[in-house]
Write an enzyme that holds these catalytic residues in place. Structure first.
Site, PDB file in Angstrom:
ATOM      1  N   LYS A  79      41.068 -54.782 -42.044  1.00 54.47           N
ATOM      2  CA  LYS A  79      39.945 -54.241 -41.268  1.00 54.47           C
ATOM      3  C   LYS A  79      38.935 -55.352 -41.014  1.00 54.47           C
ATOM      4  CE  LYS A  79      36.567 -50.420 -41.497  1.00 54.47           C
ATOM      5  NZ  LYS A  79      36.033 -49.333 -42.340  1.00 54.47           N
ATOM      6  N   SER A 154      35.963 -44.774 -40.112  1.00 55.57           N
ATOM      7  CA  SER A 154      35.793 -45.930 -39.270  1.00 55.57           C
ATOM      8  C   SER A 154      36.976 -46.898 -39.298  1.00 55.57           C
ATOM      9  CB  SER A 154      34.532 -46.690 -39.692  1.00 55.57           C
ATOM     10  OG  SER A 154      34.696 -47.208 -41.004  1.00 55.57           O
ATOM     11  N   SER A 178      36.075 -43.241 -44.602  1.00 57.46           N
ATOM     12  CA  SER A 178      36.645 -44.110 -43.573  1.00 57.46           C
ATOM     13  C   SER A 178      38.080 -44.571 -43.767  1.00 57.46           C
ATOM     14  CB  SER A 178      35.773 -45.348 -43.403  1.00 57.46           C
ATOM     15  OG  SER A 178      34.728 -45.044 -42.534  1.00 57.46           O
TER      16      SER A 178
END
Ligand code: GLN
Length: 477
Positions: A79, A154, A178
């Site tokens: 990420k 997210s 997330s």
């Protein structure tokens, strides 16, 4: 079956038997990225060249060395909130649009040291603020199962990349859901470990008392493999726990006979899509048929979780994001400025997106003199009550099962103009972060073509029970 369709566990076995090379695996994943990125957009940066180099190095080790590092030759995506030395790290924000970190986050270092191949940096909501990956300055990530729908957030890019076969494993971060939410929406597995289990050194901070790094993969076993590598004490993060890390693979498929699984009744009341509830209850039934005792438990402060979370998280964010001022990091406004206040103002107005600004303002407000006691302090007190509620419930059960999200993956654009609607998607996930508890999302079937995620919640530092239940469920489902 193509190589990108396989799990990390399968590929590790094949590599050891010399049935395949890391180059072949990596090329298969990179080709998949080429095919799928236009519709999915899971990545902000694809590190094609370095990936192929790392794959060749892994193959060399395979030829020469007897004891291979555990993830030798396996593609991993990271990420874009975790610093990667020499590779742009944006946190999904224009303000870090050209930021190239001079160091690797501890988890990145660990994963590279274990022989993995870094395929790229995945898309995310700006500074991890969001539930749909629509708040990225680099475009929306779409759900590989239905491109009209969101991938969750997210860590939407991380989950979508696994689901689409654009990576084998992904590392994400979870402040309020997330990892678990996008895992649920994309039909993959994802685990948020206990707060303190994984180092946050090199993780771009959103809300430091809630942030935790975790793992996503096609299967529970793959998550366990990755977890084994990223967990553990790090002297660079004083909140990381100095505790022994078990071999999480040992928890897999141990059976669940006699295990007490709690169903918190407050998680099954109004607001939940009946089709989601039905899938979860069917999964609970399967667990019960396989020997688990299902126990009714209460988490009485559940209805305060969302407001508590959005006070604590925004307060911490307003402080953490103060460092983006156009002086030390990232972007600086090109506007004519006369003094430093001007410079901060211009840089921050241009560099931050709408949702980030909203949260900085909310966080600044709740911390301001006169409101601190009424909002921030109160939220901290309720946070303690939420934690205590879990402690009590865990006196009678070994773990708990809930939905991950009250709804199915929604359409792109459906909630983006209604922040409160978006915040409500987190209703089942944020409490775990407030209490520091580990939680996992595993797929428990579909409604039409849309996946439903089941959340398994564990006691602090008991990821093993979560993995045990999740792996058994995967088998019997
Ligand atoms: N959706 C939640 C938020 O917007 C959680 C995000 C996260 O876990 N990073 O804050």
């Amino acid at each position: 079956m193509e190589l990108w369709e396989k799990t990390a566990a399968e590929l590790i076995r094949m590599l050891k038997k010399r049935e395949v090379s890391s180059r072949e695996i990596t090329e298969s994943v990179l080709k998949r990225i080429e095919e799928k990125e236009e519709s999915t957009h899971a990545f902000i940066t694809v590190t094609r060249e370095t990936a192929l180099e790392q794959a060749d190095q892994a193959d060399k080790r395979l030829r020469k060395e007897k004891h291979l590092p555990p993830l030798n030759g396996i593609p991993v995506a990271v990420k874009d909130v975790l610093c990667t030395k020499g590779i742009r790290t944006t946190a999904g924000s224009s303000i870090l649009g050209n930021y190239i970190p001079p160091y690797d986050a501890t988890v990145v270092k660990r994963v590279l040291r274990s022989g993995a191949v870094l395929v790229g940096k995945t898309n995310m909501d700006e500074f991890a603020m969001g539930s749909s990956t629509e708040n990225s300055a680099f475009g929306v990530t779409r759900n590989p199962l239905d491109p009209d729908r969101v991938a969750g957030g997210s860590s939407g890019g991380a989950a979508a990349a696994v689901a689409a076969g654009e990576t084998i494993l992904s590392i994400g971060s979870d402040t309020g859901g997330s990892i678990r939410l996008p895992a649920a929406f994309c039909g993959v597995a994802g685990i948020k470990p206990t707060y303190g289990r994984v180092s946050r050194h090199g993780l771009i901070s959103y809300a430091s008392s809630l942030d935790q790094v975790g793992a996503l993969g096609k299967t529970v076993e793959d998550c366990a493999l990755l977890l084994n590598l990223i967990c553990g004490h790090d002297r660079r993060d004083t909140t990381s726990a100095d505790m022994e890390v078990p071999d999480f693979r040992r928890s897999l498929n141990k059976g669940i006979k006699g295990l007490r699984i709690g169903l918190p009744r407050e998680y099954f009341v109004e607001g939940i899509d009946p089709q989601v509830k039905e899938r979860i209850m069917a999964a609970v039934e399967r667990l019960s048929q396989n020997g688990a005792h299902i126990v009714d438990v209460s988490l009485p402060h559940t209805r305060y979780a969302i407001s508590t979370y959005y006070l604590v998280a925004t307060a911490e964010a307003s402080s953490n994001l103060a460092r983006y001022d156009g002086v030390k990091y990232g972007m600086r406004s090109g506007e004519e400025v006369t003094d430093s206040v001007n410079l901060y103002e211009a840089t921050r107005s241009e560099g931050f997106g709408k949702e980030v600004k909203r949260r900085i303002m909310l966080g600044t407000f709740v911390l301001s003199a006169g409101y601190y006691d009424a909002y921030y302090l109160k939220a901290q007190q309720v946070r303690s009550l939420i934690k205590r509620g879990f402690d009590r419930a865990f006196e009678n059960v070994d773990c708990m099962v809930t939905p991950v999200s009250p709804c199915l993956p929604f359409r792109v654009g459906e909630k983006i103009t209604e922040p409160l609607q978006m915040y409500l998607v987190d209703v089942y996930t944020v409490s775990l972060n407030l209490a520091g508890l580990p939680g996992m999302s595993v797929n428990c079937g579909m409604v039409g073509h849309l996946p439903v995620g089941m959340q398994i919640i564990g006691k602090p530092f008991d990821e093993e029970t979560i993995l045990r239940v999740a792996s058994v469920y995967e088998e019997i489902k």
